[in-house]
Enzyme design. Sequence first.
Site, PDB file in Angstrom:
ATOM      1  N   ASP A   1      71.782  45.871  24.519  1.00  0.00           N
ATOM      2  CA  ASP A   1      71.710  44.989  25.690  1.00  0.00           C
ATOM      3  C   ASP A   1      71.879  45.786  26.985  1.00  0.00           C
ATOM      4  O   ASP A   1      71.073  45.675  27.911  1.00  0.00           O
ATOM      5  CB  ASP A   1      72.792  43.912  25.603  1.00  0.00           C
ATOM      6  CG  ASP A   1      72.578  42.941  24.454  1.00  0.00           C
ATOM      7  OD1 ASP A   1      72.042  41.853  24.703  1.00  0.00           O
ATOM      8  OD2 ASP A   1      72.926  43.285  23.318  1.00  0.00           O
TER       9      ASP A   1
ATOM     10  N   THR B   1      70.602  38.088  20.666  1.00  0.00           N
ATOM     11  CA  THR B   1      71.440  39.190  20.189  1.00  0.00           C
ATOM     12  C   THR B   1      72.016  38.906  18.808  1.00  0.00           C
ATOM     13  O   THR B   1      72.194  39.822  17.995  1.00  0.00           O
ATOM     14  CB  THR B   1      72.580  39.469  21.194  1.00  0.00           C
ATOM     15  OG1 THR B   1      72.009  39.765  22.475  1.00  0.00           O
ATOM     16  CG2 THR B   1      73.428  40.643  20.753  1.00  0.00           C
TER      17      THR B   1
END
Length: 458
Positions: A130, A227
Amino acid sequence: MGSLRLSTWAAAASAQQGFPSAGPAPEWSARRRRARARPRCAPVSASASASLGGGRLRTGTGHEWLWDCRGGLGGGGGRDYAREMETAVRVVQVACTLCQRVQDSLLRPSADGGGRVHAKLDRSPVTVADWGVQAVVSWLLSDSFRDENISIVAEEDDETLSSSDGAALLESVVEAVNDCLVQAPMYGLRSPDKQLTAHDVIQAIRKCSSVGGPKGRFWVLDPVDGTLGFVRGDQYAIALALIEDGEVVLGVLGCPNYPMKKEWLSYHQKYYRLMSNVAPPPSGSWHKGCVMYAQKGCGQAWMQPLVHDFGKLDWHHPREIQVSSISDPVSATFCEPVEKANSSHSFTAGLAHSVGLRKQPLRVYSMVKYAAIARGDAEIFMKFARAGYKEKIWDHAAGVVIIQEAGGVVTDAGGRPLDFSRGVYLEGLDRGIIACSGKLLHERIVDAVDASWNSSTL
């Protein structure tokens, strides 16, 4: 320009723009030389331009761009986004490479990847990927448009990395970023003259602090959408969009685990990964992931394989994608989020029954749901979040324009267009989001929502 390899193009662009040299370290210089010595990108040619729907475009800097919006904004005398589109596709391709490496490390039992999953304040997971993707995209966009003021709205901040106990995590992020950026020339982009420091990476992440709004131009990035799917070895997406005066003008979706064959969607991604390891597909086949992209007003959307898998940046043979022609609910497939916390499965199940949908829902992590509809693998996406939840623009911008240009429809549950002009959130959203392959299905679902909403618990 004739036939020119993209790696050569990148080097020429660097020289022309006069990038300063800060005396790169010997090891970094050697890695950059090795990366540039393995040019895997396809040569630029007139046939490649034709396959993208038009003649080659020349910018004010003397570069020629392959992207042309056939019959739309670029090809119809309106705004030319060739430079932005090609840059965005290349940047997302680079970001996909970083994500694939990090996901592989997370899934290897012997690796230390387990320590790379962290929790945000809202308890949602965040990983090295990320932060790494956000830093890479920020640096590459800023470098590619160095003469312009780049504004980026993105999901992550540097609070965790900058904390007193975040030193080891920051070190992992910096390593992932530098390992990725050294290969940028393979994608027709410039790599840094020297390795980025921890300070450089933090600054790149902090640069993505725009709040959007109704005026001006800004990029919207979700570095790793989904995610939770990412850490589970399943579906996720890298989403990059360009918004101008409140309108999404182009979108790019990188889907590293979205298989090129629809049949693989019936299996869990871990099974697909296992089978791929047992019997690897031949080199150069579109076997694993893809990047989809579209420009507002073109009436077309495109898909190309990942450079990491396919071995080259394939501007020669992109595949045009279109939504499904199915309009009968009995034959339609609908998508919804995997996690119940993100959407009410019971409400969507009731809607599905009321409009005549008979197939089991395709539960997919991330904006890959938008990709499935744009490519014709599914016909409907419904999301109805619980009261108090606000949708963020980075979760939808890129997917919306791709579906629309592929022939589909995306609105809120009241039938109104999504409004990306009011900041980070989709303010004024009516109940939920509905994306469909066609108007008939869309109208039936909107009507069903109206008929059943008052009896719901949302």
